[in-house]
Design an enzyme around this catalytic site. Structure first.
Site, PDB file in Angstrom:
ATOM      1  CB  SER A 166      46.986  40.108  36.709  1.00  0.00           C
ATOM      2  OG  SER A 166      46.372  39.046  37.401  1.00  0.00           O
ATOM      3  CG  ASP A 190      46.010  43.861  42.147  1.00  0.00           C
ATOM      4  OD1 ASP A 190      46.533  44.042  43.264  1.00  0.00           O
ATOM      5  OD2 ASP A 190      44.914  43.313  42.012  1.00  0.00           O
ATOM      6  CG  HIS A 260      42.873  41.981  39.408  1.00  0.00           C
ATOM      7  ND1 HIS A 260      43.990  41.933  40.225  1.00  0.00           N
ATOM      8  CD2 HIS A 260      43.143  41.150  38.353  1.00  0.00           C
ATOM      9  CE1 HIS A 260      44.884  41.104  39.693  1.00  0.00           C
ATOM     10  NE2 HIS A 260      44.393  40.636  38.556  1.00  0.00           N
TER      11      HIS A 260
END
Length: 456
Positions: A166, A190, A260
């Protein structure tokens, strides 16, 4: 103070003071514990950056050795002759240790003989997301300084592989930017979207940040970035709405993070299982599902990229292309791996309406289905479907001619045609298997056909 009172105080408190601080001759000095865990933070402590670098090695994969200075590294079990994996977590809303980190580290060390450095920046990533974003540059500088100590020990830049989750993916990109793109590899799991979709190349992860950059996209419609940011960008199930994740708000926190975090679990699964998570280059997800992209010749010269600790994702061409979108399907749970198949139906005669046929593979109580559409006045329809088992383990295929539910649009005329299938990648026609006899399909009535494909 009178001498008598002074002497009284000394003899009363002196021994207690001596015991509290210890003596150099008789009491051994305290030592840092060998193993160190991630820190915990909370909203009251703010988002001050307080970074820990924890070393995990093949000889002790569950023990994080705190290494801050060059002397710490030299006295640790760090092996400069091995590759180094640097794991960087992302935003931590609750200030807790990432729940996936221990399993991730163990999976990496089982899959590779390497040093693993886990970057603990829980303090700087807690509370408000935008405050964590403001810490990215400072954190990137701290990581860069730490890596410089590794280089002094003889570690090569090309042996360093950063894996960022992330927001951590963009931290890794900035570190790579500081090293002028000479680090070996960066993997973004992601990469975060908020504040980064429109950011400059210097501020976010991009293909220039390492010799090879890959990104796995699983939540492009929410927390993940929707644009390609590497040499190869995996858009898993189109990059959003992952199978098995809740589709409605009532699921609460899991609704927010399931898609996610799927990138993390996919990567762990790729390290723990032999079934390859292989992807195929295509202009769009829609085109991929329609069967328009069946091999990896363009641009990879038949070497299809794979998720995991595979050198450059299995892509060996030079020079490396940039921002190539590749697509793959998965199941809803680990190990997530599927075998992609091209399915085709050839009508014997053209029809005046679109023809929809549902194709279902059946094997060992496992079924997978896809609907293919043959446009009006055309003979062929095709699509791509996913099944957990290879084609040689599929026992039957079920074909069903679907008609409109609207009374005035119903067409009960049977269709006759030939069904064919082939495993992806389809590099030659020898892989294609067709049912020998034409199949006659009545509207709404399933037809079962045996599939006999040899395992190779």
């Amino acid at each position: 103070m009178r001498p008598g009172l002074w002497e009284t105080c000394f003899w009363l408190w002196g021994p207690l003071l001596w015991l509290s601080i210890g003596s150099s001759g008789n009491v051994p000095p305290t030592t840092q514990p060998k193993c160190t865990d991630f820190q915990s933070a909370n909203l009251l402590r703010g988002t001050n950056l307080k970074v820990q670098f924890l070393l995990f090695t093949p000889s002790d994969p569950s023990c994080g050795q705190l290494v801050e200075e060059g002397s710490d590294i030299r006295s640790s079990e760090f092996n400069a002759s091995l590759g180094t994996k640097v794991i960087i977590h992302g935003f931590r809303a609750l200030g807790t240790k990432p729940s996936w980190i221990d399993k991730f580290i163990s999976a990496v060390l089982r899959a590779a003989d390497a040093n693993v450095i886990a970057v603990d920046w829980v303090y700087g990533s807690t509370g408000v997301y935008y405050s964590a974003v403001e810490n990215v540059v400072k954190l990137s500088l701290e990581i860069s300084r730490f890596l410089s100590k590794l280089l002094e020990l003889g570690v090569s830049e090309s042996s360093i592989h950063i894996i960022g989750v992330s927001l951590g993916a963009h931290v890794g990109g900035m570190v790579g930017h500081f090293y002028k793109g000479q680090l070996g590899q960066i993997t973004g799991l992601d990469p975060a979207g908020p504040e980064y979709t429109r950011a400059s190349l210097e501020e976010r992860l991009d293909a220039g940040d390492a010799l090879f950059v890959e990104a796995i996209h699983t939540d492009t419609d929410n927390l993940g970035i929707r644009i390609p940011v590497g040499h190869v960008d995996y858009f898993v199930n189109g990059g959003q709405d992952q199978p098995g994740c809740p589709a409605f708000f009532h699921a609460g926190y899991n609704y927010l993070i399931c898609d996610h975090m799927r990138a993390v679990h996919l990567y762990i699964s790729a390290l723990e299982n032999t079934c390859p998570l292989m992807a195929f280059p295509c202009a769009s997800y829609k085109a991929f599902l329609a069967g328009d992209c069946l091999d990896c010749f363009n641009p990879f010269l038949l070497s299809c990229p794979r998720i995991g600790l595979v050198e450059r994702g299995g892509v060996m061409i030079e020079p490396l292309p940039k921002e190539v979108k590749v697509y793959l399907l998965t199941t809803s749970s680990a190990p997530y791996c599927v075998h992609h198949s091209l399915v085709e139906f050839y009508l014997k005669e053209k029809r005046k309406k679109d023809t929809s046929i549902e194709v279902t593979f059946l094997s060992n109580n496992v079924t997978s289905s896809v609907k293919i559409t043959i446009p009006k006045q055309q003979l062929e329809g095709r699509g791509v479907m996913a099944h957990p088992n290879p084609q040689c383990q599929i026992n039957q295929v079920k074909l069903k001619f679907q008609v409109s539910s609207r009374v005035w649009r119903k067409d009960r005329t049977p269709v006759v045609g030939t069904f064919c299938t082939a495993p992806l990648p389809v590099n030659d026609s020898k892989k294609t298997v067709c049912i020998p006899e034409p199949v006659r399909l009545q509207a709404g009535v399933p037809a079962f056909q045996d599939l006999k494909i040899a395992c190779v």
